[in-house]
Design an enzyme around this catalytic site. Structure first.
Site, PDB file in Angstrom:
ATOM      1  N   GLU A 293       0.872  -1.176   0.000  1.00  0.00           N
ATOM      2  CA  GLU A 293       0.000   0.000   0.000  1.00  0.00           C
ATOM      3  C   GLU A 293       0.902   1.217   0.000  1.00  0.00           C
ATOM      4  O   GLU A 293       1.648   1.448   0.952  1.00  0.00           O
ATOM      5  CB  GLU A 293      -0.889   0.026   1.245  1.00  0.00           C
ATOM      6  CG  GLU A 293      -2.048  -0.943   1.173  1.00  0.00           C
ATOM      7  CD  GLU A 293      -2.891  -0.939   2.439  1.00  0.00           C
ATOM      8  OE1 GLU A 293      -3.989  -1.528   2.411  1.00  0.00           O
ATOM      9  OE2 GLU A 293      -2.463  -0.373   3.463  1.00  0.00           O
TER      10      GLU A 293
ATOM     11  N   ASP B  85      -6.092   9.397  10.003  1.00  0.00           N
ATOM     12  CA  ASP B  85      -4.819   8.870  10.470  1.00  0.00           C
ATOM     13  C   ASP B  85      -4.435   9.413  11.830  1.00  0.00           C
ATOM     14  O   ASP B  85      -4.711  10.565  12.163  1.00  0.00           O
ATOM     15  CB  ASP B  85      -3.722   9.216   9.451  1.00  0.00           C
ATOM     16  CG  ASP B  85      -3.777   8.292   8.243  1.00  0.00           C
ATOM     17  OD1 ASP B  85      -3.638   7.074   8.441  1.00  0.00           O
ATOM     18  OD2 ASP B  85      -3.992   8.792   7.129  1.00  0.00           O
TER      19      ASP B  85
END
Lengths: 422, 270
Positions: free
Chosen positions: B49, B60
């Site tokens: 990824e 995040d």
């Protein structure tokens, strides 16, 4: 209670601007992490099944009357109007919708009380908020004190510094202020951090967004709770001059006071709508917050709207002397009103706002918030333009969205600008 | 058969779990990101990824948010990530997922992004803030180019949402599902990984797609737990943290390699 007489509504806002659910034309939607979608569904359901009920409306409007001090007055700003247009050639009346007289000093309390009441009815046990200038933070802290809800407010570290009085007020009201150190350390970053908190505590926590921005249903929820500004103002102007105003003017950061004022007039084609953004050092520099004037369409904080971003799609740091307008996004309904031409968006620089604040203080005895000062700064230009189009002097109503106590330090530091302006 | 389908088919045939490794491209540099990604593959990662840094990474935690800021400060973004993807593709057949937020894609244009991703040799896109309702145009455009859009599902996802994803997956088959272990941001130490693995396993049956668990997987033991009922795990924050903490390129390479090898060994021992 409502100041708007029955049968004289400005039309249902929804009809005027909504297209597919959750959208205003191509703007709006929900661009958030999957985890938050159910919470947005829950809030949408609450907006539909709780906010519009008689029970909720009665309770909320009772608070607005007995706690906030609504309806707020409409002041006829004669001396200011005269100083802008001594000959009375283009500005006949300037009416100020006095949201600065609301408890806590700005329109933000209308929304914060509504959302806190809603959160309580939804069974939420904790409230979080983001704040720029601190007015929404203070309003949320106030509502949480009243409703006995724990309150945590995310505020950019830069704003904590420049809006110290509001930080003190929030603390005194029992809220926890969390300075945000990431990014530009202003409103955008505070909103990022609030979203991170919300995604982590989504079951128990209500995120009280202060602006008419964010993922659906927030833009509509905030517009609904701020509609009281325009509903009252429309009836008050009608009562004052026996006719609707020619134009309605408000400052626009995320755009909550503006959408609150505009809502009542959306279907009144004769009422021109003007939003004033923060041009900072100038829209042709890289230090401004004029999202609608100089931005492009993008996705920020959960909705598609105009944003300030670079060619790579990275959000740019905004700049404004006013913390409340220092935001690189704007509510999606404003983007729609801009693109359909229903509203016009202009911008005022830091210095123009400072000069306007000084003028308003000296002519009307009102020290406006720096945010509001941006709207005042463009009254002359707007009146001239509108008057030229209509062939007569015009009347304007301006959302005097907040008072300037919180900005005293900035005003005093910049006194030389005031002197230059006179 | 796409590289992703092929990868999961091979893993299933050998009864192994997928190890998906995330890193934020451009942290510390584009070149080193490519080296680190290839090192992950050598150490046992099955799928890469490549994180596209974004200015406002709201899903995040602080570790990946800081990496994103560092990468952007060096000129990182979608363009740099595509360059690194192309470089990696020249040296490995491991599937590449471009992982990021929607605005950089929206501003470039969905069609242009899909073309560029295909040209760079990427196999899938994962867009954190593009829920299923908003994703159909991109999903369709990507499918036409043989690229899949990896959906996220979370413990909060309702049966109705799973059903709408099922419909989209039937229309544009392929790829895999990323199950977010916990309501929260990346790098959550408290994620209930066993429960998540079971939930992900059930989704696999419903959606007929390989399903992996991510968020909060940072040790071999946790990897094993998270993978027990599903097809694999994703690890991101733990890798990014080692890159952040490593004092030199050699230290970073050794440290990331050791972590991936540890996770690989734990998954294979399961």
């Amino acid at each position: 209670m409502s100041a708007t007489p029955k049968g004289d509504q400005g039309g249902t806002r929804e009809d005027a601007t909504k297209t597919k659910p959750g959208y205003f034309g191509p703007f709006g939607g929900r661009f958030v992490a999957e985890t938050l979608i159910p919470a947005l569904d829950e809030l949408t359901h609450a907006l539909e099944t709780i906010v519009h009920t008689t029970g909720f409306q009665t309770e909320w409007r009772d608070l607005l009357a007995k706690y906030v001090g609504r309806p707020t007055p409409l002041s006829d700003a004669k001396r200011l109007a005269h100083s802008i247009d001594p000959a009375g050639a283009f500005l006949k009346h300037l009416y100020l919708k006095r949201e600065d007289l609301c408890h806590t000093g700005a329109h933000k309390i209308n929304n914060a009380l509504g959302q806190a009441l809603l959160a309580k009815k939804m069974g939420k046990r904790r409230i979080i908020a983001e704040t720029g200038a601190g007015q929404h933070g203070v309003a949320t802290a106030t509502a949480c004190a009243l409703f006995d809800l724990p309150c945590e407010v995310y505020m950019g570290a830069e704003d904590v510094k420049r809006q110290a009085p509001n930080v003190g007020r929030m603390k005194l009201l029992g809220a926890t202020v969390i300075p945000v150190m990431s990014g530009s350390r202003t409103l955008k970053d505070a909103m990022n951090e609030a979203l991170r908190d919300w995604v982590t505590h989504v079951g128990t926590t209500h995120y009280c967004i202060g602006s008419a921005a964010g993922p659906y249903p927030y833009p509509e929820l905030v517009a609904t709770l701020q509609a009281v500004i325009g509903d009252e103002a429309r009836a008050q102007v009608l009562a004052a001059q026996g006719a609707l105003p020619d134009g309605a003017v408000a400052c626009v950061g995320g755009g909550s006071n503006a959408i609150g004022l505009f809502g009542a007039f959306l279907k009144d084609d004769g009422v021109a709508l003007y939003g004033v953004e923060a041009a900072g050092h100038g829209v042709h520099t890289d230090k401004h917050a004029a999202t609608l004037t100089a931005g492009r369409i993008g996705v920020l904080h959960g909705s598609k709207s105009y944003v300030l971003c670079d060619d790579g799609g990275q959000i740019l740091e905004a700049h404004s002397i006013s913390a409340g307008l220092d935001y690189p996004g704007v509510g999606p309904q404003h983007s729609y009103l801009k693109d359909t031409g229903r509203a016009t968006y202009v911008s005022a620089t830091d210095d123009e706002a400072l000069a306007a604040a000084s003028l308003v203080a000296r002519t009307e005895g009102i020290i406006p918030a720096l945010e509001t000062a941006h709207a005042f700064a463009k009254i002359g230009d707007i009146a001239r333009e509108l008057s030229a189009a209509r062939g007569r002097a015009v009347s304007l109503v301006l959302a005097s969205s907040g008072r300037g106590d919180k900005d005293l330090a900035t005003y005093l530091e910049r006194l030389e600008v005031f002197r230059d302006a006179h | 058969m796409t590289r992703i389908d092929d990868c999961f088919a091979r893993l299933a045939a050998s009864k192994r779990k997928a190890l998906v490794a995330y890193l934020c491209v451009g942290d510390p540099t584009e070149d080193e990101s490519a080296d680190l990604a290839l090192a992950c593959v050598r150490a046992g990662a099955d799928i890469l990824e490549l994180g596209v840094p974004f200015s406002d990474p709201t899903a995040d935690g602080p570790v990946i948010a800081r990496a994103s800021q560092r990468a952007l400060a060096k000129g990182g973004g979608l363009g740099a990530t595509l360059r690194v993807a192309r470089k990696i593709r020249a040296q490995t057949d491991a599937p590449i997922v471009l992982f990021g937020y929607y605005n950089p894609l929206f501003v470039r244009g969905e069609g242009a992004v899909v073309d560029a991703a295909a040209e760079a040799g990427a196999d899938a896109l994962l867009v954190v803030d593009l829920p299923i309702e908003e994703s159909l145009p991109l999903r369709g455009a990507a499918y036409a180019k043989g690229i899949s859009l990896v959906p996220l599902l979370a413990p909060t996802s309702s049966p109705a949402r799973i059903a709408s994803l099922q419909a989209a997956a039937a229309r544009f088959p392929g790829g895999f599902v990323y199950y977010v272990s916990v309501a929260g941001v990346t790098g959550n130490a408290e994620a209930p990984l066993s429960v998540a693995s079971t939930a992900a396993g059930k989704l696999k049956a419903t959606l007929k797609l390989p399903t992996i668990v991510g968020f909060g997987v940072d040790t071999g033991d946790k990897a094993k737990l998270a993978a027990k009922d599903c097809d694999g795990i994703a690890v991101g924050t733990a890798i990014v943290k080692r890159i952040e903490d490593g004092a030199s390129a050699e230290v970073r390479l050794a440290s990331v390699t050791a972590l991936v090898a540890e996770l690989r060994a734990a998954l294979d021992a399961g």
